[in-house]
Design an enzyme around this catalytic site. Structure first.
Site, PDB file in Angstrom:
ATOM      1  N   ASN A  77       0.830  -1.182   0.000  1.00 35.54           N
ATOM      2  CA  ASN A  77       0.000   0.000   0.000  1.00 35.54           C
ATOM      3  C   ASN A  77       0.879   1.251   0.000  1.00 35.54           C
ATOM      4  O   ASN A  77       1.968   1.273   0.574  1.00 35.54           O
ATOM      5  CB  ASN A  77      -1.009   0.002   1.150  1.00 35.54           C
ATOM      6  CG  ASN A  77      -0.406  -0.160   2.527  1.00 35.54           C
ATOM      7  OD1 ASN A  77       0.599  -0.850   2.709  1.00 35.54           O
ATOM      8  ND2 ASN A  77      -1.031   0.438   3.518  1.00 35.54           N
ATOM      9  N   GLU A  90      -3.053  -4.573  -3.189  1.00 33.67           N
ATOM     10  CA  GLU A  90      -3.593  -5.430  -4.244  1.00 33.67           C
ATOM     11  C   GLU A  90      -3.637  -4.705  -5.583  1.00 33.67           C
ATOM     12  O   GLU A  90      -3.285  -5.251  -6.622  1.00 33.67           O
ATOM     13  CB  GLU A  90      -5.012  -5.895  -3.893  1.00 33.67           C
ATOM     14  CG  GLU A  90      -5.114  -6.612  -2.577  1.00 33.67           C
ATOM     15  CD  GLU A  90      -5.459  -5.668  -1.421  1.00 33.67           C
ATOM     16  OE1 GLU A  90      -4.673  -4.724  -1.133  1.00 33.67           O
ATOM     17  OE2 GLU A  90      -6.516  -5.867  -0.797  1.00 33.67           O
TER      18      GLU A  90
END
Length: 130
Positions: A42, A55
């Site tokens: 992130n 992701e």
């Protein structure tokens, strides 16, 4: 590569995370259909809405390299609970691989195996536009 190996690779991304606001690092490892692994972490931003999840970082890296189909994703964090993909990540992943296997792990490296379809039932994807 085993499921546990993919989870462990995602854990290596935690130290690369840029999370000065949430202090919640997340790592991801996304396997392309050809076996290539794309990692991500992130990356937060002072304008919170501009933050990029681990992701989606892995997904964007993969797509920018020409990969458009995926088999497995591992998502990990440093919490006692499993690190579940957010709704935006689920939607982005569904665009490319609605049948994706998803491995979500806890800080003790144990993981739960599920599918993207279970996490995003009745997802909206390219076929929805037909």
């Amino acid at each position: 590569m085993t499921d546990q190996d993919l989870v462990e690779l995602a854990f290596t991304m935690l130290d690369k995370s840029y999370a000065p606001y949430s202090h919640f690092p997340v790592g991801a490892a996304l396997e392309g259909e050809d076996g290539t692994i794309y990692t991500g972490c992130n990356v937060e931003n002072a304008a919170y809405g501009s933050t990029l999840c681990a992701e989606r970082t892995a997904l964007v890296k993969a797509v920018s390299e020409g990969c458009r189909s995926f088999t497995r994703l591992a998502v990990v964090g440093r919490s006692a609970d499993y690190c579940w993909p957010c709704g935006s990540c689920r939607q982005m992943l569904y665009e490319f691989s609605p049948n994706l296997t998803v491995l979500v792990a806890r800080q003790d490296h144990t993981f739960f195996k599920t599918t993207l379809g279970q996490l995003l039932p009745h997802g909206f994807g390219p076929a929805s536009l037909d």
